[in-house]
Design an enzyme around this catalytic site. Structure first.
Site, PDB file in Angstrom:
ATOM      1  N   CYS A   1       0.911  -1.230   0.138  1.00  0.00           N
ATOM      2  CA  CYS A   1       0.051  -0.012   0.224  1.00  0.00           C
ATOM      3  C   CYS A   1       0.938   1.468   0.088  1.00  0.00           C
ATOM      4  CB  CYS A   1      -0.937  -0.093   1.344  1.00  0.00           C
ATOM      5  SG  CYS A   1      -1.621  -1.740   1.579  1.00  0.00           S
ATOM      6  N   ALA A   2       1.801   1.319  -0.802  1.00  0.00           N
ATOM      7  CA  ALA A   2       2.963   2.219  -1.019  1.00  0.00           C
ATOM      8  C   ALA A   2       2.834   3.739  -1.328  1.00  0.00           C
ATOM      9  CB  ALA A   2       4.099   1.563  -1.917  1.00  0.00           C
ATOM     10  N   ALA A   3       1.808   3.780  -2.027  1.00  0.00           N
ATOM     11  CA  ALA A   3       1.509   5.470  -2.799  1.00  0.00           C
ATOM     12  C   ALA A   3       1.363   6.178  -1.318  1.00  0.00           C
ATOM     13  CB  ALA A   3       0.723   5.581  -3.785  1.00  0.00           C
ATOM     14  N   PRO A   4       1.637   7.388  -1.241  1.00  0.00           N
ATOM     15  CA  PRO A   4       2.275   8.286  -2.300  1.00  0.00           C
ATOM     16  C   PRO A   4       3.681   8.036  -2.356  1.00  0.00           C
ATOM     17  CG  PRO A   4       1.960   9.729  -0.677  1.00  0.00           C
ATOM     18  CD  PRO A   4       1.082   8.415  -0.200  1.00  0.00           C
ATOM     19  N   GLY A   5       4.311   7.373  -1.524  1.00  0.00           N
ATOM     20  CA  GLY A   5       5.723   6.733  -1.548  1.00  0.00           C
ATOM     21  C   GLY A   5       6.770   7.527  -0.479  1.00  0.00           C
ATOM     22  N   GLY A   6       6.213   8.154   0.495  1.00  0.00           N
ATOM     23  CA  GLY A   6       7.285   8.446   1.465  1.00  0.00           C
ATOM     24  C   GLY A   6       8.073   7.411   2.009  1.00  0.00           C
ATOM     25  N   LYS A   7       7.317   6.087   2.488  1.00  0.00           N
ATOM     26  CA  LYS A   7       8.053   5.348   3.132  1.00  0.00           C
ATOM     27  C   LYS A   7       8.946   4.367   2.178  1.00  0.00           C
ATOM     28  CE  LYS A   7       4.161   5.121   6.448  1.00  0.00           C
ATOM     29  NZ  LYS A   7       3.852   6.126   5.956  1.00  0.00           N
TER      30      LYS A   7
ATOM     31  N   ASP B   1      -3.319  -5.789  -6.410  1.00  0.00           N
ATOM     32  CA  ASP B   1      -4.105  -5.869  -5.370  1.00  0.00           C
ATOM     33  C   ASP B   1      -3.316  -7.147  -4.220  1.00  0.00           C
ATOM     34  OD1 ASP B   1      -5.970  -6.455  -3.132  1.00  0.00           O
ATOM     35  OD2 ASP B   1      -7.630  -6.536  -4.247  1.00  0.00           O
TER      36      ASP B   1
ATOM     37  N   CYS C   1      -2.159   5.181  10.452  1.00  0.00           N
ATOM     38  CA  CYS C   1      -2.477   6.709  10.900  1.00  0.00           C
ATOM     39  C   CYS C   1      -3.953   6.571  11.327  1.00  0.00           C
ATOM     40  CB  CYS C   1      -2.039   7.507   9.691  1.00  0.00           C
ATOM     41  SG  CYS C   1      -3.281   7.457   8.277  1.00  0.00           S
TER      42      CYS C   1
END
Length: 430
Positions: free
Chosen positions: A245-251, A292, A361
């Site tokens: 569940c990566a987007a938007p990509g900070g991690k 998915d 979060c």
């Protein structure tokens, strides 16, 4: 010879809207999208503010966001000045919210606020809107220093965390949050600011993000300090790591900057496109897979896995006050069920001796503490691995159980942080 055409009468012609009315109309549409249709504020903005650019678009967003921060108190004022309560979704109520929040919270002169709102109720209760607004402003109406939280949210958070956290949440939403940056490297050229952790800057009253030093070079990205915790707990590479569940990509960018070989999984093509853009700007490598997680399977296990799971997002209410109205108890239950499925599936993708970091979060125990208890009870090959003090920013500590929970009030003396739950889990060696 035909008679000359008579000039068209202007007696019934609608007068032109005052300058600025379009931004107020967009703000009204935004509130309707959030409160009646349950849309996220940011997602509703392109449609609601269609045709607006620059300052007008920003003003529409600012009015709607501030109205959501102050909604219970605005409604209490409105109800104090009407004989009978207006329906929650009445256009007159929403128009009054737009007018009052400008005058009472954003510093707009009363005459300008009401002049740009009355056209929004043409053909409707103009006299009512004008009369209620006038009565309140002439009577010296004021908003409380600390906003009131919506009752369902306040009740939920008091039950979970106590009165002190609910009060801290009201204080947190009253002021604009600082801007946190995560640096791609310790020596990256970045704006001056406080440093709460390694590779971090905190700015107050910053210029627009794209105008800050180092943005064009890709030296950093915007990321609340609490949101940086999950990747920090995976440490540094080398090794193969999966960011679910990566987007938007900070991690994803954090992990790549830390030397990991990163695979980033994202279900939504539009969000994956944003992830690609952020990786391109920061010149950081990652393999992006659009799939998915409930259907996809990796070819081999990973050394580390980060699951920042889809959730109610109630922990980011400072920047996104719309979550206070969209994330009702049914949403929390739905998200918790999805998290359970994702955790159970992801647990099989970590090699023996590897680590899984689970984060949300959210300020809801069902999406944190209770989820962790369920997982550990059903996965005896995993144990909780508490972080060491040097892995966390000063002022953030694991609790006695070994996971990290940030709440309203955490880091309050330096500007606060988002609400997060983070647990690092170690899979037993074979």
């Amino acid at each position: 010879m035909p008679s000359p055409a008579k000039p068209r009468s202007t007696a019934n012609r609608r007068p032109a809207d005052p300058p600025g009315t379009a931004a107020r109309r967009a703000a009204l549409r935004l509130l309707d999208a959030v409160l009646r249709r349950g849309e996220p504020l940011e997602a509703a903005l392109p449609s609601a503010a269609r045709g607006l650019e620059g300052a007008d678009r920003g003003l529409a967003h600012a009015i709607a966001a501030e109205a959501l921060r102050r909604l219970p108190d605005l409604d209490a004022l409105i109800d104090s000045a009407t004989r009978q309560p207006l329906p929650d979704d009445a256009k007159a109520r929403t128009a009054l919210r737009v007018a009052l929040v400008q005058t009472l919270a954003l510093g707009t002169p009363p005459h300008a606020a009401i002049a740009t709102v009355l056209p929004l109720v043409d053909g409707g209760p103009r006299k009512l809107v004008h009369g209620v607004f006038g009565a309140l402003t002439r009577g010296g109406a004021m908003l409380p220093e600390l906003p009131s939280l919506p009752s369902p949210v306040a009740d939920r958070w008091r039950a979970a965390w106590g009165e002190g956290v609910a009060t801290a949440a009201a204080a947190a939403i009253a002021a604009p949050p600082p801007l946190d940056l995560t640096l791609a490297s310790p020596d990256a050229l970045a704006p001056e600011g406080a440093s709460l952790a390694a590779d971090h800057r905190r700015l107050v009253d910053a210029a627009p993000v794209t105008q800050l030093v180092g943005y064009a070079e890709g030296n950093w990205w915007v990321q609340d300090v609490a949101a940086s915790l999950p990747a920090r707990l995976l440490g540094r590479g080398p090794g193969k790591v999966l960011d679910l569940c990566a987007a938007p990509g900070g991690k994803t960018m954090q992990l790549a900057a830390a030397g990991w070989d990163v695979t980033a999984l994202e279900i939504a093509p539009s969000r994956a496109a944003r992830l690609h853009e952020n990786l391109a700007r920061t010149h950081l490598p990652a393999k992006v897979v659009i799939a998915d997680a409930l259907d996809w399977s990796p070819a081999e296990p990973f050394d580390g896995l980060l699951l920042d799971a889809p959730c109610s997002a109630t922990g980011i209410f400072r920047r996104h006050p719309d979550v206070l109205y969209r994330a009702h108890s049914g949403v929390v239950e739905e998200m918790a069920a999805l998290q359970s499925r994702l955790l159970d599936r992801a647990a099989t993708w970590v090699r023996p001796g590897g680590r899984l970091v689970y984060a949300t979060c959210s300020l809801e125990p069902a999406e944190g503490e209770k989820q962790l208890d369920r997982f550990l009870a059903s996965h005896p090959d995993y144990t909780l691995e508490p972080p060491a003090a040097e892995e966390l920013p000063a002022g953030i500590e694991p609790n006695d159980s070994g996971y990290v929970r940030t709440l309203p009030g955490t880091l309050a003396d330096v500007g606060g942080c988002d609400g997060f739950f983070v647990a690092r889990l170690l899979r037993a060696s074979a």
